[in-house]
Design a protein around this motif. Structure first.
Motif, PDB file in Angstrom:
ATOM      1  N   MET A  71      -2.519 -14.534  -9.894  1.00  0.00           N
ATOM      2  CA  MET A  71      -3.321 -13.332 -10.107  1.00  0.00           C
ATOM      3  C   MET A  71      -3.643 -12.691  -8.767  1.00  0.00           C
ATOM      4  O   MET A  71      -3.833 -13.374  -7.770  1.00  0.00           O
ATOM      5  N   ALA A  72      -3.703 -11.372  -8.775  1.00  0.00           N
ATOM      6  CA  ALA A  72      -3.930 -10.681  -7.508  1.00  0.00           C
ATOM      7  C   ALA A  72      -4.666  -9.377  -7.746  1.00  0.00           C
ATOM      8  O   ALA A  72      -4.592  -8.778  -8.817  1.00  0.00           O
ATOM      9  N   THR A  73      -5.365  -8.952  -6.707  1.00  0.00           N
ATOM     10  CA  THR A  73      -6.006  -7.644  -6.732  1.00  0.00           C
ATOM     11  C   THR A  73      -4.938  -6.577  -6.542  1.00  0.00           C
ATOM     12  O   THR A  73      -4.056  -6.731  -5.683  1.00  0.00           O
ATOM     13  N   PRO A  74      -4.966  -5.502  -7.318  1.00  0.00           N
ATOM     14  CA  PRO A  74      -3.949  -4.456  -7.156  1.00  0.00           C
ATOM     15  C   PRO A  74      -3.930  -3.894  -5.740  1.00  0.00           C
ATOM     16  O   PRO A  74      -4.960  -3.790  -5.080  1.00  0.00           O
ATOM     17  N   LEU A  75      -2.756  -3.538  -5.289  1.00  0.00           N
ATOM     18  CA  LEU A  75      -2.611  -2.913  -3.983  1.00  0.00           C
ATOM     19  C   LEU A  75      -3.276  -1.538  -3.986  1.00  0.00           C
ATOM     20  O   LEU A  75      -3.247  -0.828  -4.998  1.00  0.00           O
ATOM     21  N   SER A  76      -3.840  -1.156  -2.863  1.00  0.00           N
ATOM     22  CA  SER A  76      -4.341   0.211  -2.734  1.00  0.00           C
ATOM     23  C   SER A  76      -3.142   1.153  -2.709  1.00  0.00           C
ATOM     24  O   SER A  76      -1.991   0.736  -2.489  1.00  0.00           O
ATOM     25  N   ALA A  77      -3.392   2.431  -2.914  1.00  0.00           N
ATOM     26  CA  ALA A  77      -2.307   3.404  -2.891  1.00  0.00           C
ATOM     27  C   ALA A  77      -1.599   3.400  -1.541  1.00  0.00           C
ATOM     28  O   ALA A  77      -0.357   3.451  -1.464  1.00  0.00           O
ATOM     29  N   ASP A  78      -2.362   3.330  -0.465  1.00  0.00           N
ATOM     30  CA  ASP A  78      -1.757   3.315   0.864  1.00  0.00           C
ATOM     31  C   ASP A  78      -0.934   2.062   1.096  1.00  0.00           C
ATOM     32  O   ASP A  78       0.168   2.116   1.660  1.00  0.00           O
ATOM     33  N   ALA A  79      -1.457   0.912   0.667  1.00  0.00           N
ATOM     34  CA  ALA A  79      -0.731  -0.346   0.850  1.00  0.00           C
ATOM     35  C   ALA A  79       0.550  -0.360   0.039  1.00  0.00           C
ATOM     36  O   ALA A  79       1.595  -0.855   0.493  1.00  0.00           O
ATOM     37  N   LEU A  80       0.504   0.201  -1.165  1.00  0.00           N
ATOM     38  CA  LEU A  80       1.698   0.272  -2.001  1.00  0.00           C
ATOM     39  C   LEU A  80       2.761   1.154  -1.344  1.00  0.00           C
ATOM     40  O   LEU A  80       3.942   0.797  -1.301  1.00  0.00           O
ATOM     41  N   LEU A  81       2.331   2.293  -0.833  1.00  0.00           N
ATOM     42  CA  LEU A  81       3.277   3.185  -0.153  1.00  0.00           C
ATOM     43  C   LEU A  81       3.917   2.503   1.048  1.00  0.00           C
ATOM     44  O   LEU A  81       5.125   2.603   1.271  1.00  0.00           O
ATOM     45  N   ARG A  82       3.103   1.818   1.838  1.00  0.00           N
ATOM     46  CA  ARG A  82       3.636   1.130   3.021  1.00  0.00           C
ATOM     47  C   ARG A  82       4.666   0.083   2.626  1.00  0.00           C
ATOM     48  O   ARG A  82       5.725  -0.049   3.262  1.00  0.00           O
ATOM     49  N   ALA A  83       4.364  -0.648   1.563  1.00  0.00           N
ATOM     50  CA  ALA A  83       5.282  -1.697   1.122  1.00  0.00           C
ATOM     51  C   ALA A  83       6.609  -1.107   0.666  1.00  0.00           C
ATOM     52  O   ALA A  83       7.684  -1.626   0.986  1.00  0.00           O
ATOM     53  N   LEU A  84       6.542  -0.020  -0.094  1.00  0.00           N
ATOM     54  CA  LEU A  84       7.763   0.609  -0.602  1.00  0.00           C
ATOM     55  C   LEU A  84       8.603   1.195   0.533  1.00  0.00           C
ATOM     56  O   LEU A  84       9.831   1.033   0.564  1.00  0.00           O
ATOM     57  N   LYS A  85       7.962   1.860   1.458  1.00  0.00           N
ATOM     58  CA  LYS A  85       8.699   2.470   2.568  1.00  0.00           C
ATOM     59  C   LYS A  85       9.294   1.405   3.479  1.00  0.00           C
ATOM     60  O   LYS A  85      10.413   1.573   3.986  1.00  0.00           O
ATOM     61  N   ALA A  86       8.571   0.311   3.677  1.00  0.00           N
ATOM     62  CA  ALA A  86       9.101  -0.774   4.500  1.00  0.00           C
ATOM     63  C   ALA A  86      10.349  -1.381   3.871  1.00  0.00           C
ATOM     64  O   ALA A  86      11.243  -1.860   4.575  1.00  0.00           O
ATOM     65  N   GLU A  87      10.408  -1.337   2.538  1.00  0.00           N
ATOM     66  CA  GLU A  87      11.552  -1.901   1.814  1.00  0.00           C
ATOM     67  C   GLU A  87      12.742  -0.941   1.804  1.00  0.00           C
ATOM     68  O   GLU A  87      13.789  -1.258   1.254  1.00  0.00           O
ATOM     69  N   GLY A  88      12.571   0.222   2.403  1.00  0.00           N
ATOM     70  CA  GLY A  88      13.666   1.186   2.455  1.00  0.00           C
ATOM     71  C   GLY A  88      13.711   2.123   1.267  1.00  0.00           C
ATOM     72  O   GLY A  88      14.738   2.782   1.037  1.00  0.00           O
ATOM     73  N   CYS A  89      12.629   2.214   0.520  1.00  0.00           N
ATOM     74  CA  CYS A  89      12.590   3.111  -0.644  1.00  0.00           C
ATOM     75  C   CYS A  89      12.385   4.551  -0.206  1.00  0.00           C
ATOM     76  O   CYS A  89      11.628   4.832   0.736  1.00  0.00           O
ATOM     77  N   GLN A  90      13.048   5.465  -0.915  1.00  0.00           N
ATOM     78  CA  GLN A  90      12.865   6.903  -0.688  1.00  0.00           C
ATOM     79  C   GLN A  90      11.779   7.372  -1.650  1.00  0.00           C
ATOM     80  O   GLN A  90      12.038   7.650  -2.813  1.00  0.00           O
ATOM     81  N   VAL A  91      10.555   7.463  -1.161  1.00  0.00           N
ATOM     82  CA  VAL A  91       9.384   7.695  -2.002  1.00  0.00           C
ATOM     83  C   VAL A  91       8.988   9.165  -2.001  1.00  0.00           C
ATOM     84  O   VAL A  91       8.968   9.822  -0.959  1.00  0.00           O
TER      85      VAL A  91
END
Length: 294
Positions: free
Chosen positions: A1-21
């Protein structure tokens, strides 16, 4: 179980993974939190939109429809490979599903068959809707499939989950078939294969790409070699072939006027020159003797 990522943290994770967001409208505050809890989160869920057209599908997932208000997921995966952020928080995507499946996701163990719908999934799962008709004929382009793998991997990496925290809608709620249809170059959309692809990404850094060549060590430069001294014969040959200047040559030298040819000419005329010199010497001596007698 985990606390949901903040919007900023989610964006950082996606961009770090090479996603075109692509951030769509007011996605950061667009949610259904007034209808229930968002979190703790336990995994990610993959869907297809049952629609076509990237722009219209994104708008549909953001707004929802008369019987199901939006957002209908957190992210929409376009056929272009772009990932559109349409919601953050509780979203109407998972609905009710099997509590045994949720337990397996929490424990990251093999999934049981989903045979009941007794647990709220909207609270526990991030949702990705991939643009596809879901008719078994509409193809998922490679770039779209890869973006989905990266999306799931990014969230798993951010939470410290493995690939068993990734499930399909069809593995959660009885009667669902999504995601469904052919993947370019892969056959039918297979969730076990999808999880293997997520697992492979998680073995590497977020910036890793399966198509990137493995960096190789640079080849050492060869050590500079000393110039070998020419032999006496090589020097003689070079001198013998050296082209001499000629007033009739266009570029200053004449290929037919080499040191060798000049030497051969000299050899041929040497005897004649000596004979003429001998005759000239004798004539001078006779002339000298005649002058002396007189």
């Amino acid at each position: 179980m985990a606390t949901p990522l903040s919007a900023d943290a989610l964006l950082r994770a996606l961009k770090a993974e090479g996603c075109q967001v692509v951030e769509y409208r007011s996605w950061r505050t667009h949610n259904r939190n007034h209808k229930g809890s968002w979190g703790p989160v336990n995994g990610v869920m993959i869907h297809h939109t049952v629609s076509s057209g990237e722009d219209s599908s994104v708008a549909l997932c953001y707004n929802g429809h008369a019987s199901l208000p939006g957002p209908l997921c957190h992210t929409v995966g376009g056929k272009s490979g772009k990932l559109y952020m349409v919601g953050h928080g509780r979203a109407n995507h998972a609905g009710s599903g099997d509590d045994d499946v949720l337990t397996a996701v929490v424990n990251e163990t093999a999934l049981p068959a989903d045979n009941e719908a007794n647990t709220d999934g909207n609270r526990h799962f991030y949702g990705l809707e991939i643009v596809n008709l879901g008719n078994g004929k509409d193809q998922y382009p490679t770039v779209q499939y890869d973006a989905a793998v990266r999306w799931a991997s990014a969230i798993c990496r951010a939470h410290g989950w493995n690939e068993r925290s990734v499930i399909a809608h069809k593995e959660w709620q009885p009667g669902k078939i999504d995601p469904h249809g052919p993947v370019e170059g892969r056959g039918s959309f297979d969730m076990n294969a999808f999880r293997r692809d997520v697992a492979e990404r998680l073995k590497h850094a977020a910036s890793w790409s399966a198509s990137s060549p493995t960096p190789s060590s640079p080849k050492p430069k060869p050590a500079p070699q000393e110039d070998a001294m020419p032999t006496a014969k090589e020097i003689a040959d070079a001198v013998w072939k050296y082209q001499l200047a000629s007033p009739t040559a266009e570029k200053g030298t004449d290929p037919n006027r080499t040191a060798g040819t000049f030497q051969r000419w000299g050899d041929q005329h040497h005897a004649d020159v000596i004979a003429r010199l001998d005759r000239l010497t004798a004539a001078v001596e006779r002339l000298t003797a005649a002058i002396t007698k007189s």
